[in-house]
Write an enzyme that holds these catalytic residues in place. Structure first.
Site, mmCIF file in Angstrom:
data_model
loop_
_atom_site.group_PDB
_atom_site.id
_atom_site.type_symbol
_atom_site.label_atom_id
_atom_site.label_comp_id
_atom_site.label_asym_id
_atom_site.label_seq_id
_atom_site.Cartn_x
_atom_site.Cartn_y
_atom_site.Cartn_z
ATOM 1 N N LEU A 179 0.651 -1.279 0.061
ATOM 2 C CA LEU A 179 0.169 -0.134 -0.080
ATOM 3 C C LEU A 179 0.928 1.132 0.156
ATOM 4 O O LEU A 179 2.441 1.798 0.393
ATOM 5 C CB LEU A 179 -1.370 0.455 1.237
ATOM 6 C CG LEU A 179 -2.503 -0.791 0.985
ATOM 7 C CD1 LEU A 179 -2.383 -1.116 2.861
ATOM 8 C CD2 LEU A 179 -2.931 -1.125 0.700
ATOM 9 N N ASP A 180 0.293 2.123 -0.572
ATOM 10 C CA ASP A 180 1.183 3.688 -0.511
ATOM 11 C C ASP A 180 1.770 3.973 1.148
ATOM 12 O O ASP A 180 0.252 3.657 1.973
ATOM 13 C CB ASP A 180 0.611 4.589 -1.052
ATOM 14 C CG ASP A 180 0.485 4.447 -2.819
ATOM 15 O OD1 ASP A 180 0.881 4.018 -3.624
ATOM 16 O OD2 ASP A 180 -0.489 5.646 -3.293
ATOM 17 N N MET A 181 2.739 4.990 1.221
ATOM 18 C CA MET A 181 2.408 5.292 2.427
ATOM 19 C C MET A 181 1.164 5.779 3.179
ATOM 20 O O MET A 181 1.334 5.422 4.745
ATOM 21 C CB MET A 181 4.516 5.617 2.662
ATOM 22 C CG MET A 181 4.087 5.830 4.208
ATOM 23 S SD MET A 181 5.465 7.495 4.091
ATOM 24 C CE MET A 181 4.723 9.165 3.250
ATOM 25 N N THR B 82 -1.568 5.741 2.434
ATOM 26 C CA THR B 82 -3.265 4.663 2.045
ATOM 27 C C THR B 82 -2.676 3.848 3.582
ATOM 28 O O THR B 82 -1.524 3.262 4.519
ATOM 29 C CB THR B 82 -3.241 3.979 1.383
ATOM 30 O OG1 THR B 82 -2.997 4.842 0.149
ATOM 31 C CG2 THR B 82 -4.172 3.420 1.205
#
Length: 245
Positions: free
Chosen positions: A63-65, A67
């Site tokens: 996951l994106d940081m 998110t």
């Protein structure tokens, strides 16, 4: 575009939502990397915290940081390979929730725009019909607010920043998105309002369908419903009959 400051949340240190002898799933907070970054000061990550707890843990997806939400890890290389293959063949299904800027008029729809890296502005991505990879997102409005809209996002593909760029392309960037949203939308919240709530996959040992759910902090009304949007087989299908992502 380098990360200027990295100060990930530390409480709770680890929020494990499911674990057995083959897999482990955690609720990643916004602001914590999924895997370590290159600088030593960016080592703290969901993987790094879990590897202290479970030394055999392997990365399956990210996951994106910014998110938050559900992230799945494998225990051991065999389980890692089995789970990664499911993502590769699009056998996993996911639901996210997001608060986007502006009041959306259309109740539901889809965004089918190819994406690629915006190299001069990394890590940003961009729509590119010449070099982009096929990217498809379905969306549904779940709540209209005075200045924003809460939407359910269903990514059919899994490109980097896909949900963030696709919502921006509709003129409704995700609130708190410091890469794709205007300043007033960034300042409206203290974090990116994007949460990975639900994941459906086949357990790598039993091959039976399994779903996991993590409540959404900025939309607590969210409930499990992934099987209302997909009709997967109950048992793991034959990979030889499937096309790859």
């Amino acid at each position: 575009m380098a990360m200027t400051e990295y100060n990930p949340p530390k409480d709770p240190w680890i929020d494990v939502i499911y674990e057995d002898e083959h897999i482990i799933a955690a609720n990643k907070p916004s602001g914590l990397l999924s895997v370590p970054g290159r600088p030593v000061e960016h080592y703290d990550s969901m993987w790094a915290r879990l590897v202290d707890y479970c030394p055999d843990v392997k990365v399956v997806h990210r996951l994106d940081m910014s998110t938050s939400g559900l992230i799945l890890f494998a225990k051991g290389k065999h389980m890692e390979s089995a789970l990664k293959k499911q993502f590769q063949y699009r056998l996993t299904h996911k639901i996210y929730y997001a608060r986007v800027w502006g009041v959306m008029e259309q109740n539901e729809g889809e965004v089918n725009l190819p994406l690629c890296c915006d190299w001069p502005n990394r890590p940003k991505q961009k729509v590119c019909f010449e070099e982009g990879r096929d990217s498809l997102t379905r969306y549904q409005v779940v709540k209209r607010e005075e200045k924003t809209t809460v939407v359910r996002l269903i990514p059919i593909t899994g490109r980097s920043h896909q949900l963030r760029v696709h919502m921006q392309s509709l003129g409704h960037p995700i609130v708190g998105d410091d890469l794709y949203a205007p300043p007033e939308a960034v300042e409206f919240a203290d974090r990116l309002q994007l949460h990975a709530a639900e994941l459906c996959f086949y357990h790598p040992r039993s091959h039976w369908l399994r779903t996991l759910f993590v409540p959404c902090d900025f939309y607590p009304e969210a409930e499990e419903q992934i099987l209302q949007h997909f009709d997967p087989e109950r048992k793991l299908p034959d990979y030889k009959k499937l096309s790859q992502d």
